[in-house]
Design a protein around this motif. Structure first.
Motif, short mmCIF file in Angstrom:
data_model
loop_
_atom_site.label_atom_id
_atom_site.label_comp_id
_atom_site.label_asym_id
_atom_site.label_seq_id
_atom_site.Cartn_x
_atom_site.Cartn_y
_atom_site.Cartn_z
N HIS A 7 4.89 -42.97 -8.00
CA HIS A 7 5.26 -44.19 -8.50
C HIS A 7 5.26 -44.09 -10.09
O HIS A 7 6.31 -44.58 -10.68
CB HIS A 7 4.57 -45.24 -7.94
N LEU A 8 4.31 -43.39 -10.68
CA LEU A 8 4.32 -43.47 -12.09
C LEU A 8 5.74 -42.83 -12.78
O LEU A 8 5.94 -43.15 -13.72
CB LEU A 8 3.00 -42.80 -12.69
N SER A 63 8.25 -45.30 -12.60
CA SER A 63 8.09 -46.54 -13.36
C SER A 63 8.25 -45.86 -14.85
O SER A 63 8.87 -46.68 -15.73
CB SER A 63 6.58 -47.19 -13.34
N VAL A 118 11.98 -45.75 -15.70
CA VAL A 118 12.65 -47.01 -16.28
C VAL A 118 11.99 -47.60 -17.48
O VAL A 118 12.85 -48.08 -18.42
CB VAL A 118 12.16 -48.13 -14.97
N GLU A 119 10.66 -47.41 -17.87
CA GLU A 119 10.14 -48.11 -18.96
C GLU A 119 10.34 -47.34 -20.29
O GLU A 119 10.41 -47.72 -21.10
CB GLU A 119 8.63 -48.24 -18.72
#
Length: 258
Positions: free
Chosen positions: A163-164, A167, A170-171
């Protein structure tokens, strides 16, 4: 501070297994790459250090420390002036216990290493990786998506890696982040699974891992290690960002051994 003309990689969990294989590739097959490693002990890194003194910086310490990640990044910047890739390869399997039998403190200790140590060094590296359009390679596990009795803490922490990657994609669009499943590798962790944790695991799982060793089914550390190393410094990986991929996935063919 001199700006390195070669790429600079920071690698955690580097003293043995997949991490050591990754370090060996970067120093022997990528002659312009500089490497800062983090591990609890120097281990076999000492041999590499004797022949690659100017290109290898070894930092000993516990990655769960709140300051070690920042220290590692600061050291790499002070020595070489840039960071092009961060490879997160450390991890602990403990506690190997059913959820009902484990203490919360044991889970907390596992997450300090596997999760918070990872987040700490990623946070420290992000500003520098933005500048180089760098890469973050996370060594995940099949346990992130498959349940084994007694492995809940480890598997949960590796699922966070996946999941990192999503994320961060996206970030941090300037940084390419991907999560790699290295397969079942002939490492000290596998030895512990067979010799130390077999009774805690289910009979079926214990038999599976014992059989892989007996029948020659374990991978050499160099197989996924070299792919991880090459992903950190070679080729165009932008289209892989956010993905969780097996080390030998067809999409990684350009980074696999010829």
């Amino acid at each position: 501070m001199a700006i390195s003309q070669g790429k600079v990689v920071v690698l955690t969990g580097a003293s043995r297994g997949i991490g050591l294989a990754t370090a060996h590739y970067l120093l022997t097959s990528s002659p312009t790459t500089n490497l800062l490693t983090i591990s609890r002990t120097r281990g076999s890194l000492s041999t590499l250090s004797s022949t690659h003194t100017s290109r290898l910086e070894i930092l000993e310490g516990d990655i769960s420390s709140e300051t070690l990640g920042q220290t590692a990044v600061d050291t790499a910047i002070r020595k070489w002036g840039r960071i092009d890739a961060l490879i997160v390869n450390h991890g602990t399997l403990e506690p190997v216990k059913k959820i009902a039998d484990a203490r919360v403190e044991e889970w907390r200790m596992a997450f300090e290493v596997n999760v918070f140590g990872t987040v700490g060094i990623i946070k420290a590296a992000i500003p520098h990786l933005r500048e180089t359009n760098g890469r973050i390679i996370l060594t995940s596990s099949g346990a992130a998506v498959t349940a084994y009795q007694g492995w809940a803490a480890y598997g949960s922490s590796k699922a966070i890696f996946n999941h990192l990657a999503l994320s961060l994609t996206v970030e941090e669009p300037l940084i390419t982040t991907l999560s790699i499943r290295p397969g079942v590798v002939d490492t000290d962790m596998q030895r512990d699974i067979r010799e130390k944790h077999a009774e805690t695991m289910s009979a079926k799982d214990a038999e599976k891992f014992a059989g892989l060793k007996k029948d020659g089914g374990l991978l050499r550390a160099e197989q996924p290690g070299y792919v991880i190393a090459r992903l950190s410094v070679e080729g165009d990986v932008k289209g892989l960002s956010g993905k969780f991929l097996n080390w030998n996935d067809q999409s990684l063919g350009a980074w696999q051994e010829e």
